[in-house]
Scaffold this active site. Structure first.
Site, mmCIF file in Angstrom:
data_model
loop_
_atom_site.group_PDB
_atom_site.id
_atom_site.type_symbol
_atom_site.label_atom_id
_atom_site.label_comp_id
_atom_site.label_asym_id
_atom_site.label_seq_id
_atom_site.Cartn_x
_atom_site.Cartn_y
_atom_site.Cartn_z
ATOM 1 N N ASP A 102 5.540 -13.433 -15.280
ATOM 2 C CA ASP A 102 5.578 -14.845 -14.872
ATOM 3 C C ASP A 102 5.483 -15.774 -16.076
ATOM 4 O O ASP A 102 6.227 -16.759 -16.193
ATOM 5 C CB ASP A 102 4.431 -15.144 -13.896
ATOM 6 C CG ASP A 102 4.421 -14.191 -12.724
ATOM 7 O OD1 ASP A 102 5.444 -13.492 -12.517
ATOM 8 O OD2 ASP A 102 3.404 -14.119 -12.016
ATOM 9 N N GLY B 242 3.755 -17.419 -4.412
ATOM 10 C CA GLY B 242 4.437 -16.369 -5.169
ATOM 11 C C GLY B 242 5.525 -16.897 -6.081
ATOM 12 O O GLY B 242 6.412 -16.152 -6.487
ATOM 13 N N LEU B 243 5.476 -18.188 -6.434
ATOM 14 C CA LEU B 243 6.476 -18.755 -7.338
ATOM 15 C C LEU B 243 5.851 -19.115 -8.689
ATOM 16 O O LEU B 243 6.403 -19.894 -9.456
ATOM 17 C CB LEU B 243 7.148 -19.978 -6.703
ATOM 18 C CG LEU B 243 7.884 -19.708 -5.388
ATOM 19 C CD1 LEU B 243 8.499 -20.999 -4.835
ATOM 20 C CD2 LEU B 243 8.977 -18.650 -5.554
ATOM 21 N N SER B 244 4.695 -18.547 -8.959
ATOM 22 C CA SER B 244 4.051 -18.647 -10.281
ATOM 23 C C SER B 244 3.634 -20.049 -10.680
ATOM 24 O O SER B 244 3.868 -20.497 -11.806
ATOM 25 C CB SER B 244 4.951 -18.050 -11.364
ATOM 26 O OG SER B 244 5.141 -16.700 -11.113
ATOM 27 N N SER B 245 2.963 -20.726 -9.768
ATOM 28 C CA SER B 245 2.415 -22.039 -10.110
ATOM 29 C C SER B 245 1.383 -21.896 -11.229
ATOM 30 O O SER B 245 1.306 -22.747 -12.115
ATOM 31 C CB SER B 245 1.781 -22.691 -8.885
ATOM 32 O OG SER B 245 0.833 -21.823 -8.308
ATOM 33 N N SER B 246 0.623 -20.815 -11.228
ATOM 34 C CA SER B 246 -0.404 -20.698 -12.270
ATOM 35 C C SER B 246 0.208 -20.428 -13.634
ATOM 36 O O SER B 246 -0.242 -20.977 -14.637
ATOM 37 C CB SER B 246 -1.474 -19.665 -11.904
ATOM 38 O OG SER B 246 -0.902 -18.504 -11.416
ATOM 39 N N GLU C 92 9.683 -5.398 -9.081
ATOM 40 C CA GLU C 92 8.366 -5.859 -8.630
ATOM 41 C C GLU C 92 7.306 -4.800 -8.902
ATOM 42 O O GLU C 92 7.500 -3.616 -8.618
ATOM 43 C CB GLU C 92 8.446 -6.164 -7.134
ATOM 44 C CG GLU C 92 7.835 -7.463 -6.744
ATOM 45 C CD GLU C 92 8.512 -8.695 -7.362
ATOM 46 O OE1 GLU C 92 8.010 -9.192 -8.385
ATOM 47 O OE2 GLU C 92 9.520 -9.153 -6.807
ATOM 48 N N HIS C 93 6.199 -5.253 -9.470
ATOM 49 C CA HIS C 93 5.081 -4.375 -9.862
ATOM 50 C C HIS C 93 5.513 -3.332 -10.887
ATOM 51 O O HIS C 93 4.989 -2.222 -10.917
ATOM 52 C CB HIS C 93 4.423 -3.726 -8.639
ATOM 53 C CG HIS C 93 3.637 -4.713 -7.838
ATOM 54 N ND1 HIS C 93 2.283 -4.887 -7.977
ATOM 55 C CD2 HIS C 93 4.043 -5.634 -6.925
ATOM 56 C CE1 HIS C 93 1.880 -5.857 -7.166
ATOM 57 N NE2 HIS C 93 2.932 -6.324 -6.510
ATOM 58 N N THR C 94 6.464 -3.723 -11.701
ATOM 59 C CA THR C 94 6.903 -2.864 -12.797
ATOM 60 C C THR C 94 6.417 -3.408 -14.141
ATOM 61 O O THR C 94 6.388 -2.674 -15.119
ATOM 62 C CB THR C 94 8.446 -2.804 -12.825
ATOM 63 O OG1 THR C 94 8.934 -4.142 -12.684
ATOM 64 C CG2 THR C 94 8.993 -1.963 -11.701
HETATM 65 C C1 GLA Z 1 2.643 -11.262 -9.861
HETATM 66 C C2 GLA Z 1 2.128 -10.966 -11.262
HETATM 67 C C3 GLA Z 1 3.223 -10.371 -12.130
HETATM 68 C C4 GLA Z 1 3.891 -9.174 -11.444
HETATM 69 C C5 GLA Z 1 4.261 -9.521 -10.005
HETATM 70 C C6 GLA Z 1 4.756 -8.323 -9.250
HETATM 71 O O1 GLA Z 1 3.609 -12.269 -9.911
HETATM 72 O O2 GLA Z 1 1.638 -12.142 -11.869
HETATM 73 O O3 GLA Z 1 2.710 -10.017 -13.381
HETATM 74 O O4 GLA Z 1 3.074 -8.046 -11.514
HETATM 75 O O5 GLA Z 1 3.188 -10.081 -9.298
HETATM 76 O O6 GLA Z 1 5.973 -7.921 -9.721
#
Ligand code: GLA
Length: 375
Positions: A162, A114-118, A24-26
């Protein structure tokens, strides 16, 4: 629905949301991530028009928007149509002329969780627009273009994770991605392991203040290391040893953020190796460590997410639990023995509701294929 509304047969594309197992955040530090595409997705149906208009209908919002293909808005307006318009803007910037079209959108990826709908929306739309103009970008290129939609049009400073997993995921597999060169390897998720996704119901946003602040803090730490070791361009290149040497020149917060990012890269690669060997105990242990680091050093969690992780600990069947995604809310990912998944989900939901007064949504998901055309 497209046929009834637009009187034309659409070409239909599907793109999944994702859950990140670890890392995460990498991604924006050119490090490692290990996400999974899930069985929540966005569908995009497209057909050409002859009147020079771009008409976009969102089934979820019950709203239709009409634009002139020759003079599209140059800027985002904090509306759902920013995502499809951003796709058109980026593809136009690549030198393609986009004719008029009708686009219908529908999705079941929970929004803001936080499940990347976008990302699912961008990737589905990108495939639709590609088919309209007769181009076919390779998966990694498509992911980069969709990331640019976020960075350049929508105004969210996210990394590549994502969009990459939505475009390139594989059924029953997690994907270890090297965010530097976009090389990846797939690791099978054992059939007896379930992905239990628990929504804290606390909304998360990448565009909001905390995500960019954390990103800046970790990048400031990288700049300190780079002033001593010019070969270090991103935290991916830095080591825990570097932090021992030069951490005192950083603000305490920057030091903590960097410690999370550097150690998370190590854990993510280790977790992928454990998953390849089928060593689920080790995967679970690394997920637990990752959550502590995300919560304590990165301060990317929230009370509700910490509670959700905590409440899972002694439930039968748990392999590993952590907050997934951009942070400050959203969902936890729980790897759970398949045979216990139903009872685990029920018990976790009850415990969370009793403790917080919030009724969570808990989904038992499986790893799905990345974006593709539906016939
Ligand atoms: C969001 C961002 C990703 C990533 C995560 C954290 O999902 O869209 O690019 O940085 O946060 O890991």
């Amino acid at each position: 629905m497209h046929l009834a509304r637009f009187h034309a047969q659409p070409a239909v594309f599907v793109a999944p949301g994702r859950v990140n197992l670890i890392g995460e955040h990498t991604d924006y530090a050119e490090g490692f991530v290990m996400p999974v595409a899930i069985n929540f997705a966005t569908l995009a149906g497209i057909s050409p028009r002859t009147d020079g208009k771009i008409v976009i209908y969102s089934e979820n919002y019950g709203e239709e928007k009409t634009f002139d293909a020759a003079s599209l808005p140059a800027k985002a307006s904090k509306h759902w149509s920013d995502y499809p318009l951003g796709v058109v803007a980026v593809v136009t910037g690549e030198g393609h002329k986009i004719p008029g079209f009708s686009l219908s959108l529908w999705g079941d990826v929970p929004l803001g969780s936080g499940l990347s709908s976008s990302a699912a929306l961008e990737v589905a739309t990108m495939l639709a627009v590609e088919s309209l103009i007769g181009v076919s970008y390779p998966g990694p290129v498509l992911a980069r273009l969709c990331q640019r939609v976020e960075n350049e049009f929508v105004g969210a400073n996210c990394g590549i994770m994502d969009q990459f997993i939505s475009a390139n995921g594989k059924k029953d597999h997690a994907l270890l991605l090297d965010c530097r060169d976009l090389s990846f390897r797939l690791a099978p998720i054992p059939a007896n392991v379930a992905l239990v996704i628990a929504n804290t119901m606390v909304k998360h946003s990448v565009a909001g203040g905390d995500y960019p602040t954390r990103r800046r803090e970790s990048e400031a730490a990288c700049a300190v290391i780079a002033s001593h070791r010019p070969g270090v361009s991103f935290l991916r290149d830095a080591t825990l040893e570097d932090l021992k040497k030069w951490g005192s020149e950083m603000t305490p917060k920057s030091l903590m953020r960097a410690r999370h990012v550097i150690s998370e890269d190590l854990r993510t690669v280790a977790a992928s190796e454990a998953l390849l060997k089928g060593d689920m105990k080790e995967v679970g242990r690394l997920m637990a460590e990752a959550h502590t680091s995300y919560s304590k050093d990165f301060e990317g969690s929230c009370v509700e997410a910490d509670t959700m992780v905590e409440l899972a600990q002694d439930l039968p069947g748990l392999i590993g639990a952590r907050l997934t995604g951009g942070g400050f809310g959203g969902c936890t990912i729980n790897l759970v023995e398949q045979s216990q998944a139903e009872s685990f989900a029920k018990a976790l939901g009850e415990r969370y509701a009793a403790k917080t007064g919030i009724v969570p949504e808990i989904h038992i998901c499986h790893a799905s294929d990345g974006a593709h055309r539906l016939d």
